[in-house]
Design an enzyme around this catalytic site. Structure first.
Site, mmCIF file in Angstrom:
data_model
loop_
_atom_site.group_PDB
_atom_site.id
_atom_site.type_symbol
_atom_site.label_atom_id
_atom_site.label_comp_id
_atom_site.label_asym_id
_atom_site.label_seq_id
_atom_site.Cartn_x
_atom_site.Cartn_y
_atom_site.Cartn_z
ATOM 1 N N CYS A 70 70.375 12.076 9.069
ATOM 2 C CA CYS A 70 69.402 12.883 8.351
ATOM 3 C C CYS A 70 69.000 14.056 9.235
ATOM 4 C CB CYS A 70 68.169 12.045 8.004
ATOM 5 S SG CYS A 70 66.794 12.960 7.281
ATOM 6 N N CYS A 177 71.962 19.756 4.837
ATOM 7 C CA CYS A 177 71.320 18.475 4.514
ATOM 8 C C CYS A 177 72.429 17.492 4.223
ATOM 9 C CB CYS A 177 70.395 18.633 3.309
ATOM 10 S SG CYS A 177 69.751 17.079 2.632
#
Length: 262
Positions: A70, A177
């Site tokens: 992440c 992302c």
């Protein structure tokens, strides 16, 4: 060999699949946080506390390395996670692939969450690695959430909106992302302009997986038998792959290997 990966949701699937392809014989531990997701809107302190709890749940399974799958958690929680677990368990963060993207000469667009777009963190990466390249930061409103829930209509709408903010002359897109890597083909189709050279996309999953192997002194062995198991932890509890994960090839790659967590 056992490698753990952590995230609030299924954004870790891209890196997980990359590890699985490099070492199909490795056991994997996926530690997610459905009770606390999404992490993006949380304060840095709150996000770090959630990330530490998820990392501790993974560490209890004694992996040889932990991948933080992440970007947001890497920005805010990586120092705390490394302080907690290293040197016993190497911790590998996920950084947007701005450096290799800029090496291609650009122009470059960085697709990222609104919280990351324009942030000092991302601006510093641009300054350090893409100073001579034209870079456009593109906020992708709602795209990570749409991917997390495998909401087809929302994915189409959010990809289309972000593509409209991407300059026509862009030759390279950084997927800033981890969720975006799961819909890379749809992003490519939306941004590719007729008559222009093929668009180049840069994600982080492959580099992160390779770095994890290097940190533990292991080599890729894609020809190894696919005997590695996949253990799922949901906010520390044994569980299975979230249903939306199976909407993506990366999730389906893991489905048959999932085993009950002890």
């Amino acid at each position: 060999m056992k490698i753990a990966l952590m995230d609030s949701g299924i954004g870790l699937l891209a890196a997980t699949a990359a590890v699985r392809r490099l070492r199909p014989d490795a056991d994997l531990v996926l530690s997610l946080d459905p009770d606390g997701m999404p992490w993006g809107p949380r304060t840095p302190q709150d996000l770090t506390a959630r990330a530490v709890a998820v990392a501790e749940a993974a560490a209890a399974h004694r992996p040889e390395a932990l991948i933080v799958g992440c970007n947001t958690a890497t920005v805010h929680a990586l120092p705390a996670l490394r302080s907690l677990l290293e040197p016993g368990i190497p911790v590998i963060g996920t950084v947007p692939a701005i450096k290799p993207a800029a090496a291609g000469g650009g122009p470059v667009a960085i697709w990222a969450t609104p919280a990351t777009t324009g942030s000092p963190y991302q601006r510093n990466l641009i300054k350090d690695f893409a100073g001579d390249v034209t870079v456009t930061e593109v906020p992708c409103w709602g795209l990570a959430e749409a991917v997390e829930h495998a909401d087809e209509a929302a994915i189409d709408a959010t990809v289309t909106a972000a593509a409209a903010l991407t300059p026509e002359e862009v030759t390279t897109v950084v997927l800033g992302c981890t969720h975006y890597e799961l819909v890379a083909s749809r992003i490519r189709a939306a941004v590719q302009r007729p008559g222009r050279p093929p668009l180049v996309l840069h994600g982080s999953a492959g580099a992160v997986a390779a770095q994890a192997l290097r940190r533990i002194g292991a080599r890729p062995a894609p020809e190894a038998a696919a005997l590695g198991t996949v253990t799922i932890l949901l906010s520390g509890r044994p569980g299975g792959l979230p249903a939306p994960a199976l909407a993506y090839a990366e999730g389906r790659l893991l489905e048959t290997a999932v085993s009950p967590a002890p």
